[in-house]
Design an enzyme around this catalytic site. Structure first.
Site, short mmCIF file in Angstrom:
data_model
loop_
_atom_site.label_atom_id
_atom_site.label_comp_id
_atom_site.label_asym_id
_atom_site.label_seq_id
_atom_site.Cartn_x
_atom_site.Cartn_y
_atom_site.Cartn_z
N ASP A 1 -7.46 31.84 -22.95
CA ASP A 1 -6.73 33.18 -23.95
C ASP A 1 -8.05 33.38 -24.65
O ASP A 1 -7.91 34.04 -25.87
CB ASP A 1 -5.66 32.10 -25.11
N ASP B 1 6.42 23.09 -28.24
CA ASP B 1 7.19 22.15 -27.19
C ASP B 1 8.62 21.43 -27.35
O ASP B 1 9.01 21.31 -26.76
CB ASP B 1 5.91 21.01 -27.33
#
Length: 697
Positions: free
Chosen positions: A274, A427
């Protein structure tokens, strides 16, 4: 030959009454030795040879002078050491004030995010005003604050205008200020005790696991048992390496993943880049191309728009058509280096266990001894993995996914809704949703993955802000789903009360409120008291429990206690911003890495790359390939941008508040309170001036 002497004839054995005679001197006795090597011994009395020596007489004036000189020398050395330390500290403070940059976090751009800093400054101004007021009263002989049971003077006892104002202040303080402070103090003490009990229960669970040697076991032991030399018995595994502008560590993570001991035709590596820096993109592409030429099944992916941060990156990668053929996906952040047998240690746990969704490995740190900041981080994370993750994994089959160094069952990800971009803790989000769907987790404390700790306070502070604001965001959005889920009442209670409220909300709330706000206020309002066991005994005991998983860190127990209280301002600010969606609650800043784990291999890697590049040039590389190689080589030699340490306003304001309270505690002769406030104020000062972590030249 030595003479035979009969001592019984000497008359030394006498009645007890004879020993009380006034005269101790008897008749002289002369013994003549037959052997010429023996001298003549004259004994003036029966007890003269056994009388104790008067040591005081042996000390003459010269010896006494030398003792005084030695003690004076030690005292001078101690004073000199303290002076040098103070001068070094003042020099560092001076340099930081002149050359340090004031903190300019994006969170300060919001007016709501500046609220905490303004509140701290308001408390500081009030504290300094109260201190000045009390000092004037002290020098005027008004000592009412020494007695907690205040005697308010009568009208005829008041002397002058200042005395009258001081008496009115005492009455107002006793009636209106002390009661709310005491109520808030008692409330925080109750929360403190509840959280301490929870921490003790976790430690007892860890001791029980160690005592009983409880470990997760596989059904068939080894994945290679049923393969019989064929690769088709190995499940298809997808390995993802999400990264963003991480020039320092991309090479080591890609290299470690590409060396995993797994059949190459059963393994696919996705490098999810990214990065918005084109130079870093070229470097990562070059590394991927290098391993692709070696036969590794590796793919480079880049998104033009970084929507959803890491969650959006993982979601985009999982939407690829070929992913549906893979049964498991392993995730490693850019600074993680798994061992070659990582998959063979984790994948077997899925066999014969269809309810298992996640296998999480432990983190180990290559730079844990780099500076004081990394040592203190190592204490926290060792407790997190050794105690929290292991106990929750063994007894509850649930814990928060750490975002990396874990293997997921692809089916569990899909049934739980996949990666969502609604919070900065994707997460923990996927772990909670998988738990609500009935999936189980396993934590392997023996499987360790090497990674890196942030070495600068700036990077660590931003990381902690994300880690403590994200859970509060998640709690807001997933609370209705938890209440309406089909899991048992006990699991709902554990999720809401323990997992979110106690460990994510209450802990930063009471630690900041109790030790950074209430304690300094009690120095100016002595009618509201904090017991000494709250300030000293229980915090030291809890710090002792926290440091047990890292026994080599016991010398740092006091700095650890002070630093944890110092970090409470960051954690409290993050918790409030996440809970009420203030400031930068939905902001993801990549934690800066130094790439220290790759330093021992830098020379070998450079030599290897230079040989590979020269070999390609001799083979007659095309013009386009040659230009790309030259471009990559130039980018590798790029000089990094200059860095500088920062000054943190909130920490400095709290430092002056605590030091002001320490001065006030001297007036009321509160010894333990003074030392705590002094050391804690110095700790805030060091952190506020960014003197604890990596120092930029």
């Amino acid at each position: 030959m030595a003479p035979s002497i009969d001592f019984s004839k000497w008359g030394w054995v006498k009645e007890a009454s004879n020993s009380t005679t006034t005269s101790k001197k008897g008749n002289p006795v002369v013994v003549t030795m037959e052997n010429p090597n023996y001298s003549v011994l004259e004994i003036n009395g029966p007890d003269s040879a056994f009388q104790p020596v008067n040591r005081d007489r042996t000390k003459n004036a010269k010896q006494f002078t030398w003792v005084l000189l030695l003690k004076a020398h030690k005292a001078v050395n101690c004073v000199a050491w303290l002076g040098n330390s103070l001068c070094s500290l003042l020099s560092s403070v001076k340099k930081r004030l002149f050359f340090g940059a004031v903190e300019s976090d994006e969170s300060d751009k919001s007016m709501k995010a500046k609220l905490l800093f303004r509140v701290i400054v308001a408390f500081l101004v009030m504290a300094m005003a109260f201190l000045l007021f009390e000092l004037i009263a002290h020098f005027k002989g008004l000592y009412y604050f020494h007695n907690h049971n205040l005697h308010v003077p009568q009208t005829w006892e008041i002397k002058g205008l200042f005395h009258e104002v001081y008496v009115k202040w005492l009455e107002f303080r006793v009636d209106y200020i002390a009661p709310p402070i005491q109520y808030l103090s008692n409330f925080c003490i109750i929360l403190f005790l509840i959280q301490s009990i929870d921490r003790m229960v976790l430690c007892l669970g860890c001791f029980w696991i160690k005592f009983k040697k409880i470990k997760p076991i596989t059904v068939d032991g080894n994945v290679e048992d049923d393969l019989e030399g064929s690769n088709y018995g190995y499940p298809l595994v997808l390995v993802q390496i999400p990264m963003c502008n991480e020039k320092e560590v991309y090479e080591q993570s890609i290299s470690a993943v590409c060396q995993l001991d797994w059949p190459k035709d059963r393994l696919l590596v996705q490098v999810l880049d990214d990065s918005d820096d084109e130079s870093i993109q070229w470097l990562i592409k070059g590394e991927v191309a290098k391993w692709s030429q070696k036969g590794v099944n590796i793919i480079y992916r880049h998104r033009k728009f970084r929507t959803g941060y890491k969650a959006g990156n993982l979601k985009s990668a999982m939407n690829c058509d070929y992913v549906k053929d893979y049964e498991f996906v392993a995730i490693f952040d850019a600074d993680f280096q798994p061992c070659p047998d990582f998959l063979k240690q984790t994948i077997p746990h899925f066999k014969g266990n269809p309810e298992l969704a996640l296998v999480q490995a432990r983190w180990t740190f290559v730079n844990k001894d780099e500076n004081l900041l990394t040592r203190l981080q190592n204490i926290n994370l060792c407790f997190h993995f050794e105690v929290e993750q292991q106990v929750n994994g063994i007894f509850l089959n649930f814990f928060g996914f750490n975002g990396t160094a874990g293997v997921w069952r692809v089916k569990a990800l899909e049934e739980s809704g996949g990666w969502l971009e609604r919070t900065t803790v994707e997460d923990m989000d996927i772990a909670v949703r998988a738990h609500l769907n009935g999936w189980k987790f396993i934590y392997l404390n023996d499987v360790k993955v090497l990674c890196e700790l942030p070495e600068s306070y700036e990077a660590y502070k931003k990381q902690q802000h994300r880690w403590h604001s994200g859970p509060m965001q998640l709690f807001r959005v997933c609370l209705p789903a938890i209440i309406t889920s089909k899991i048992t009442f006990w699991k709902k209670t554990n999720l809401i009360l323990l997992f979110f409220l106690l460990r994510k909300l209450i802990l930063p709330f009471y630690s900041f409120t109790l030790f950074c706000i209430i304690l300094p206020l009690t120095m100016f309002v002595p009618e509201a008291e904090l017991p000494i066991w709250v300030i000293c005994y229980i915090p030291v005991f809890m710090s002792f429990l926290n440091i047990l998983p890292a026994p080599k860190s016991f010398p740092f127990i006091v700095p650890y206690l002070l630093f944890e209280n110092t970090m409470s301002v960051t954690k409290f600010n993050a918790m409030v911003s996440g809970l009420f969606q203030l400031g930068s609650s939905y902001e993801w800043i990549v934690t800066k890495k130094s790439g220290r784990s790759s330093e021992p291999d830098l020379l070998a890697a450079e030599e290897r790359d230079s040989k590979a590049m020269s070999l390609q040039l001799h083979r007659g590389t095309s013009d386009s390939g040659l230009s790309e190689l030259n471009k990559i080589k130039k980018l590798q030699d790029t000089v990094p941008a200059k860095k500088m340490n920062k000054i943190y306003k909130k920490e400095l304001a709290l430092a002056f508040l605590l030091l002001t309270a320490a001065i006030r505690s001297l007036l009321s002769a509160q010894g333990m309170h003074f030392y705590y406030l002094l050391f804690q104020g110095v700790a805030f000062l060091l952190v506020g001036l960014d003197l604890i972590g990596e120092q930029m030249s």
